[in-house]
Structure formats: C-alpha cells, structure tokens
Design a protein around this motif. Structure first.
Motif, PDB file in Angstrom:
ATOM      1  N   MET A  51       0.816  -1.195   0.000  1.00 19.14           N
ATOM      2  CA  MET A  51       0.000   0.000   0.000  1.00 19.14           C
ATOM      3  C   MET A  51       0.859   1.258   0.000  1.00 19.14           C
ATOM      4  SD  MET A  51      -3.040   1.018   0.018  1.00 19.14           S
ATOM      5  CE  MET A  51      -3.968   2.467   0.341  1.00 19.14           C
ATOM      6  N   TYR A  52       1.913   1.223   0.820  1.00 17.90           N
ATOM      7  CA  TYR A  52       2.800   2.385   0.905  1.00 17.90           C
ATOM      8  C   TYR A  52       3.483   2.652  -0.435  1.00 17.90           C
ATOM      9  CZ  TYR A  52       6.161   5.639   2.915  1.00 17.90           C
ATOM     10  OH  TYR A  52       6.889   6.752   3.196  1.00 17.90           O
ATOM     11  N   ASN A  53       3.876   1.572  -1.137  1.00 16.50           N
ATOM     12  CA  ASN A  53       4.520   1.743  -2.447  1.00 16.50           C
ATOM     13  C   ASN A  53       3.559   2.338  -3.471  1.00 16.50           C
ATOM     14  OD1 ASN A  53       6.943   0.726  -1.530  1.00 16.50           O
ATOM     15  ND2 ASN A  53       6.442  -1.371  -2.101  1.00 16.50           N
ATOM     16  N   LEU A  54       2.290   1.960  -3.409  1.00 13.12           N
ATOM     17  CA  LEU A  54       1.285   2.532  -4.307  1.00 13.12           C
ATOM     18  C   LEU A  54       1.123   4.025  -4.057  1.00 13.12           C
ATOM     19  CD1 LEU A  54      -0.955   2.098  -6.437  1.00 13.12           C
ATOM     20  CD2 LEU A  54      -2.506   1.695  -4.520  1.00 13.12           C
ATOM     21  N   LEU A  55       1.136   4.423  -2.782  1.00 14.78           N
ATOM     22  CA  LEU A  55       1.027   5.844  -2.455  1.00 14.78           C
ATOM     23  C   LEU A  55       2.231   6.633  -2.964  1.00 14.78           C
ATOM     24  CD1 LEU A  55      -0.430   5.722   1.162  1.00 14.78           C
ATOM     25  CD2 LEU A  55      -1.606   6.385  -0.932  1.00 14.78           C
ATOM     26  N   ILE A  56       3.401   6.029  -2.897  1.00 20.56           N
ATOM     27  CA  ILE A  56       4.605   6.699  -3.405  1.00 20.56           C
ATOM     28  C   ILE A  56       4.518   6.870  -4.919  1.00 20.56           C
ATOM     29  CG2 ILE A  56       7.095   6.424  -3.768  1.00 20.56           C
ATOM     30  CD1 ILE A  56       7.252   5.235  -0.972  1.00 20.56           C
ATOM     31  N   ILE A  57       4.042   5.857  -5.620  1.00 25.45           N
ATOM     32  CA  ILE A  57       3.896   5.940  -7.078  1.00 25.45           C
ATOM     33  C   ILE A  57       2.881   7.020  -7.454  1.00 25.45           C
ATOM     34  CG2 ILE A  57       3.082   4.685  -9.108  1.00 25.45           C
ATOM     35  CD1 ILE A  57       4.326   2.165  -7.833  1.00 25.45           C
ATOM     36  N   ILE A  58       1.753   7.063  -6.740  1.00 26.91           N
ATOM     37  CA  ILE A  58       0.739   8.089  -7.005  1.00 26.91           C
ATOM     38  C   ILE A  58       1.308   9.475  -6.722  1.00 26.91           C
ATOM     39  CG2 ILE A  58      -1.497   9.000  -6.255  1.00 26.91           C
ATOM     40  CD1 ILE A  58      -2.351   6.092  -5.760  1.00 26.91           C
ATOM     41  N   GLN A  59       2.092   9.603  -5.668  1.00 29.95           N
ATOM     42  CA  GLN A  59       2.693  10.887  -5.327  1.00 29.95           C
ATOM     43  C   GLN A  59       3.670  11.353  -6.401  1.00 29.95           C
ATOM     44  OE1 GLN A  59       4.858  10.870  -1.655  1.00 29.95           O
ATOM     45  NE2 GLN A  59       4.714  13.073  -1.421  1.00 29.95           N
ATOM     46  N   ILE A  60       4.482  10.454  -6.913  1.00 28.22           N
ATOM     47  CA  ILE A  60       5.443  10.815  -7.957  1.00 28.22           C
ATOM     48  C   ILE A  60       4.722  11.221  -9.235  1.00 28.22           C
ATOM     49  CG2 ILE A  60       7.238   9.868  -9.480  1.00 28.22           C
ATOM     50  CD1 ILE A  60       8.184   8.205  -7.051  1.00 28.22           C
ATOM     51  N   ILE A  61       3.709  10.466  -9.616  1.00 27.92           N
ATOM     52  CA  ILE A  61       2.954  10.790 -10.842  1.00 27.92           C
ATOM     53  C   ILE A  61       2.252  12.130 -10.699  1.00 27.92           C
ATOM     54  CG2 ILE A  61       0.975  10.098 -12.254  1.00 27.92           C
ATOM     55  CD1 ILE A  61       1.853   7.181 -11.773  1.00 27.92           C
ATOM     56  N   SER A  62       1.625  12.369  -9.543  1.00 22.65           N
ATOM     57  CA  SER A  62       0.925  13.635  -9.365  1.00 22.65           C
ATOM     58  C   SER A  62       1.906  14.806  -9.322  1.00 22.65           C
ATOM     59  CB  SER A  62       0.053  13.606  -8.112  1.00 22.65           C
ATOM     60  OG  SER A  62       0.833  13.429  -6.964  1.00 22.65           O
ATOM     61  N   ALA A  63       3.079  14.613  -8.752  1.00 25.02           N
ATOM     62  CA  ALA A  63       4.082  15.677  -8.737  1.00 25.02           C
ATOM     63  C   ALA A  63       4.547  16.019 -10.154  1.00 25.02           C
ATOM     64  CB  ALA A  63       5.276  15.261  -7.885  1.00 25.02           C
TER      65      ALA A  63
END
Length: 80
Positions: A1-13
């Motif tokens: 779950m934490y890795n998915l949040l990091i991926i979403i954060q990078i894409i949104s940034a």
C-alpha cells in the motif's frame, strides 16, 4: 500500500510540474492595465480554453498530492 502511495505521489508531482510549466505567463495583464483592455473571444470564454483546463488539472492533482502526503504520514500520527 505504501509503495502505491509513493507511485501516485510521484505521478501527481510530475503532472503538477508539467501543468504549471505549460500555463501561459500573466505578465501581459500589466500591459493591458496601462493601455486599456481588449475584449476578445478567449477572454469572454475562459472556461473553455486550454488555460482554464490546465488550471483545473493543477488544482485536482494538487489536492491528490496533498491527500497522498497526509495518507502516508497518518500512521505516524496514530502511533503517538
């Protein structure tokens, strides 16, 4: 779950950076202030222009970015 949040954060940034860089400069507003304004089709229909679409994309992805940051740090607040 934490890795998915990091991926979403990078894409949104990346989307936020790209949408901000693609927005036109607001510097021409001062020249219109000095010389007078011209009413064009695009100034009357700003809700349908590329500029307004980029502004909406920036707002949406900024909210997503903020929510992901809060979700990532939520476990540290709960443990205290």
């Amino acid at each position: 779950m934490y890795n998915l949040l990091i991926i979403i954060q990078i894409i949104s940034a990346i989307v936020i950076i790209a949408s901000v860089l693609m927005q036109p400069s607001k510097m021409d507003g001062f020249t219109n202030f000095v010389s007078g304004t011209t009413d064009t089709f695009f100034s009357r229909n700003k809700s349908k222009t590329r500029e307004s679409m980029l502004a909406k994309v920036t707002i949406v992805f900024s909210i997503i970015f903020a929510l992901v940051v809060i979700a990532q740090n939520l476990p540290t607040f709960v443990q205290k």
